[in-house]
Design a protein around this motif. Sequence first.
Motif, PDB file in Angstrom:
ATOM      1  N   THR A 112       0.847  -1.197   0.000  1.00  0.00           N
ATOM      2  CA  THR A 112       0.000   0.000   0.000  1.00  0.00           C
ATOM      3  C   THR A 112       0.881   1.245   0.000  1.00  0.00           C
ATOM      4  O   THR A 112       1.915   1.291   0.678  1.00  0.00           O
ATOM      5  CB  THR A 112      -0.923   0.025   1.223  1.00  0.00           C
ATOM      6  N   THR A 113       0.467   2.235  -0.759  1.00  0.00           N
ATOM      7  CA  THR A 113       1.227   3.481  -0.887  1.00  0.00           C
ATOM      8  C   THR A 113       0.331   4.651  -0.547  1.00  0.00           C
ATOM      9  O   THR A 113      -0.792   4.764  -1.067  1.00  0.00           O
ATOM     10  CB  THR A 113       1.750   3.651  -2.326  1.00  0.00           C
ATOM     11  N   ALA A 114       0.804   5.527   0.335  1.00  0.00           N
ATOM     12  CA  ALA A 114       0.066   6.734   0.715  1.00  0.00           C
ATOM     13  C   ALA A 114       0.843   7.951   0.227  1.00  0.00           C
ATOM     14  O   ALA A 114       2.068   8.029   0.375  1.00  0.00           O
ATOM     15  CB  ALA A 114      -0.109   6.800   2.233  1.00  0.00           C
ATOM     16  N   PHE A 115       0.112   8.898  -0.344  1.00  0.00           N
ATOM     17  CA  PHE A 115       0.725  10.082  -0.934  1.00  0.00           C
ATOM     18  C   PHE A 115       0.363  11.320  -0.116  1.00  0.00           C
ATOM     19  O   PHE A 115      -0.708  11.406   0.483  1.00  0.00           O
ATOM     20  CB  PHE A 115       0.239  10.272  -2.375  1.00  0.00           C
ATOM     21  N   MET A 195       4.947   8.505   0.082  1.00  0.00           N
ATOM     22  CA  MET A 195       5.541   9.088  -1.105  1.00  0.00           C
ATOM     23  C   MET A 195       4.960  10.487  -1.324  1.00  0.00           C
ATOM     24  O   MET A 195       3.753  10.699  -1.131  1.00  0.00           O
ATOM     25  CB  MET A 195       5.240   8.196  -2.318  1.00  0.00           C
ATOM     26  N   PRO A 196       5.777  11.474  -1.703  1.00  0.00           N
ATOM     27  CA  PRO A 196       5.256  12.834  -1.892  1.00  0.00           C
ATOM     28  C   PRO A 196       4.558  13.023  -3.230  1.00  0.00           C
ATOM     29  O   PRO A 196       4.912  12.398  -4.238  1.00  0.00           O
ATOM     30  CB  PRO A 196       6.518  13.701  -1.807  1.00  0.00           C
ATOM     31  N   PHE A 197       3.539  13.891  -3.228  1.00  0.00           N
ATOM     32  CA  PHE A 197       2.918  14.341  -4.476  1.00  0.00           C
ATOM     33  C   PHE A 197       3.841  15.311  -5.202  1.00  0.00           C
ATOM     34  O   PHE A 197       4.780  15.872  -4.609  1.00  0.00           O
ATOM     35  CB  PHE A 197       1.613  15.081  -4.171  1.00  0.00           C
ATOM     36  N   ASP A 198       3.535  15.550  -6.453  1.00  0.00           N
ATOM     37  CA  ASP A 198       4.145  16.672  -7.178  1.00  0.00           C
ATOM     38  C   ASP A 198       3.774  17.956  -6.433  1.00  0.00           C
ATOM     39  O   ASP A 198       2.590  18.205  -6.165  1.00  0.00           O
ATOM     40  CB  ASP A 198       3.586  16.714  -8.595  1.00  0.00           C
ATOM     41  N   PRO A 199       4.732  18.783  -6.038  1.00  0.00           N
ATOM     42  CA  PRO A 199       4.423  19.973  -5.221  1.00  0.00           C
ATOM     43  C   PRO A 199       3.468  20.950  -5.891  1.00  0.00           C
ATOM     44  O   PRO A 199       2.844  21.771  -5.204  1.00  0.00           O
ATOM     45  CB  PRO A 199       5.803  20.607  -4.995  1.00  0.00           C
ATOM     46  N   ASP A 200       3.313  20.896  -7.208  1.00  0.00           N
ATOM     47  CA  ASP A 200       2.402  21.818  -7.895  1.00  0.00           C
ATOM     48  C   ASP A 200       1.006  21.232  -8.129  1.00  0.00           C
ATOM     49  O   ASP A 200       0.137  21.911  -8.669  1.00  0.00           O
ATOM     50  CB  ASP A 200       3.001  22.232  -9.247  1.00  0.00           C
ATOM     51  N   GLN A 201       0.786  19.993  -7.684  1.00  0.00           N
ATOM     52  CA  GLN A 201      -0.500  19.353  -7.951  1.00  0.00           C
ATOM     53  C   GLN A 201      -1.642  20.071  -7.224  1.00  0.00           C
ATOM     54  O   GLN A 201      -1.585  20.277  -6.014  1.00  0.00           O
ATOM     55  CB  GLN A 201      -0.457  17.874  -7.524  1.00  0.00           C
ATOM     56  N   ASP A 202      -2.667  20.466  -7.964  1.00  0.00           N
ATOM     57  CA  ASP A 202      -3.873  21.120  -7.424  1.00  0.00           C
ATOM     58  C   ASP A 202      -3.568  22.397  -6.638  1.00  0.00           C
ATOM     59  O   ASP A 202      -4.365  22.825  -5.807  1.00  0.00           O
ATOM     60  CB  ASP A 202      -4.667  20.151  -6.532  1.00  0.00           C
ATOM     61  N   LYS A 203      -2.423  22.993  -6.888  1.00  0.00           N
ATOM     62  CA  LYS A 203      -2.087  24.237  -6.203  1.00  0.00           C
ATOM     63  C   LYS A 203      -3.055  25.337  -6.640  1.00  0.00           C
ATOM     64  O   LYS A 203      -3.298  25.541  -7.826  1.00  0.00           O
ATOM     65  CB  LYS A 203      -0.640  24.634  -6.535  1.00  0.00           C
ATOM     66  N   ASN A 204      -3.628  26.028  -5.654  1.00  0.00           N
ATOM     67  CA  ASN A 204      -4.599  27.114  -5.883  1.00  0.00           C
ATOM     68  C   ASN A 204      -5.865  26.641  -6.604  1.00  0.00           C
ATOM     69  O   ASN A 204      -6.605  27.459  -7.153  1.00  0.00           O
ATOM     70  CB  ASN A 204      -3.953  28.252  -6.695  1.00  0.00           C
ATOM     71  N   ASP A 205      -6.114  25.340  -6.567  1.00  0.00           N
ATOM     72  CA  ASP A 205      -7.324  24.791  -7.200  1.00  0.00           C
ATOM     73  C   ASP A 205      -8.365  24.548  -6.102  1.00  0.00           C
ATOM     74  O   ASP A 205      -8.244  23.617  -5.313  1.00  0.00           O
ATOM     75  CB  ASP A 205      -6.993  23.487  -7.924  1.00  0.00           C
TER      76      ASP A 205
END
Length: 785
Positions: A112-115, A195-205
């Motif tokens: 299992t992987t958590a982001f 595991m980290p997300f892409d730092p720009d994912q859903d930013k300001n969304d």
Amino acid sequence: MNTLARNFSHTFRRFFTASVLNIIGLAIAFASFFVIMTQVDYDLNFNKGYKNYEKIFRLEIKPNEEWGWQLWTPRPIAELIGTASPHVQAYAMTGWVNDNDYEVNGNLFNETTAFGFGDFMKVFQPEMIAGSTDALEKKDNVLIPASMAMRMFGSTDAVGKMLFQSKQSDNKPVTVGGVYKDFPENSQIGNHIFMPFDPDQDKNDWGNWNYTCYYRLDNPANVSEVEKLAFQQLLKVAPDDLREGLKQEKDNSNFFNLAPLSEVHFSKIGNKSASSRTTVYLLICVSFLIIIVAAINFMNFTLAETPMRIKSINTQKVLGATTGSLRRGLLAESVLISLIAFAASIVLLLILRDSGVQDLVTANLSLSKHLPLIAATFGISILIGVLAGLYPSFYVTSFPPALVLKGSFGLSPKGRKLRTILVCFQFFVAFMLIIAIGIMYTQSRYIRTSEYGYDKDAIIVGEMTQEARKQKDAVVEELSRISGIEGIAFSQFVLNSGDTYMSWGRGEGDKSINFACFPVDYRYLDVMGIRITDGRNFKPSDNGVYIFNEAARKKYPWMAVDMPSTPGDWNVVGFCENIKFSTFRNNDSTEPMAFIYVSKAKLWSYENTVNVRVSAGTDKVEIIRSLQKAMEKFTPGHDFHFRFMDQVLDNAYRNELRFTKQILLFSLLAIVISIIGVFGLTMFESEYRRKEIGIRKIFGSTTGEILRMFNKRYLYILIGCFIVAAPFGWWIGQHWLEGFAERTPIRAWIFLTSFLLVTAITMITVTVQSWKNANENPANSIKTE
């Protein structure tokens, strides 16, 4: 000590049956107490394994009245709350937890992987064995638990080693940046690969409600101030549509709140099958009820031996033994029997450890993991030995020696009343638990036998790997060769596997809609047997179309075939009948849902699950073996977890079914222990009433009349106990049913069956136990007088 051993040995041999039943009843009670209390400990200490857990809070939010309270929130709201006050020390935003394959040194592991974003583990502060949580700030770095490091690398010294997502040939390596000590089993955030997300994912969304958020405060007392400051910030920076709604609120309480992490295990928000404190308290009550019932039996058995021991004890009085020494000896015998039963319960737990008993509880039943509970059970065994031995030891030594030796002693009315009250309590417990389990059984049967709107008995579902998803046409071709398979389709989710799925909101103002969304392929409705009521089914060439259920059309009457669902949205190509798509905790007949098909999807995949339709009469077990073998051609060595829909339902209702099994088992144990108690009381009374029985037979009473005399008294007791217990059993069952939006009514036959079952068992027990004295020669019964 020698006297104690001699007396105990003599008593055990002389009253072998009673002694063995005593020990069996107590051993079962102690083992049951341990098993139940492991579950209680698991629930009450859930999430308390984190460092300073009382400082951690989870965000719960209500976007609007239609969506209700939920856990998913947009990234901007989560970050705003996290930065609104200096009292927030850290915040974590996590997304979905997925099962993924990883290859290490040629071996494939499914984990299992958590982001999350950034160093989101600062909130939970795991104990690091190697490396640091700061590693998550670096791209393609992960944290793994110590147990996983041992499985993959044979050592916890794994920092800097590589994992390959899916297969090494796919060239998607990640680096182990830290190894943390495993969290306890009863933890909100499990032992995943982090595991980290892409730092720009859903930013300001503000539109993607995709994340669950946790916050660590400097002091739990500051939570109200944090909520107040965050609400004020939202009023300033939120989008216009959200801000207008918030202006109508006096404070944050109707939009969001921060719930203590120690309480979320019992929260229905985000998990309608969550445990409840009432259920935990019921389990505590049941565990102590079983102990009390067994203790009552213990005392009744000791009293039942009185007619046969009283002369011996009072002979010792005549020969110089003091009343105090006799009482201490009898009390010591009682404690010794209880300790033997405790030892037997430990042996029983060891024997049953790897059996189905483990399925009754979420907690690990290993004795080494529950040493304080073992010590508590040991203390209870001593206490029961003392309490159960006090009254009999005083009672049996209370007669004047001359009177006893002469043989003219009688049955104490007060003692008889006490024993009757104790047996009544046992019957009360048995009736109450049987009625409760009857209500639970009917609901479980209702869930399994109800119409779901699709052919669930013909469907087998399995998981898809990344390799298989890339070759879905080849998968269909390969599986179609298996005899007995009528169709194959893919879907993102498994029907009826959860309370909530992906939710979509579309449109604005009066033309806005909210619905559960099921991405599927064009074959899906045919394979599942879902009937189209208007319009058409999906076509292979469709790209972005809906098929809504009838509940959606009723709620949003403007929707029509070949028209957009809302202005600017995808077209509706058809409507289908209402099906049971979630669980019975929801009323699916009124909830809008839509199947969607996108033939050229790029951002997400609908092929997570393979749904296989099999023909009637097919050996499903053999089909599953064939499916597993066929799918291994695409990913060798992988378990595709093929299962029947009945197994999917069992998993969806695992908490309710576990509680039902617990109550069922302990109801049976309560009945068994209660019947043992009736056996003891009947033995006691029949011994004391031997003279009466003999005189009645001299005056013409038959054996049948004697047996009816004993049974008649117990019948009155049973009727009274049933009348008192029925409302309590109804309450337990009704409380359990409150977790379901769709539920079966409570039937009268449940109450009748419980009464007849306990009555029949009791009558048989009384008849068997009384038969000997009822058939004895009257001369033998009265010759000692």
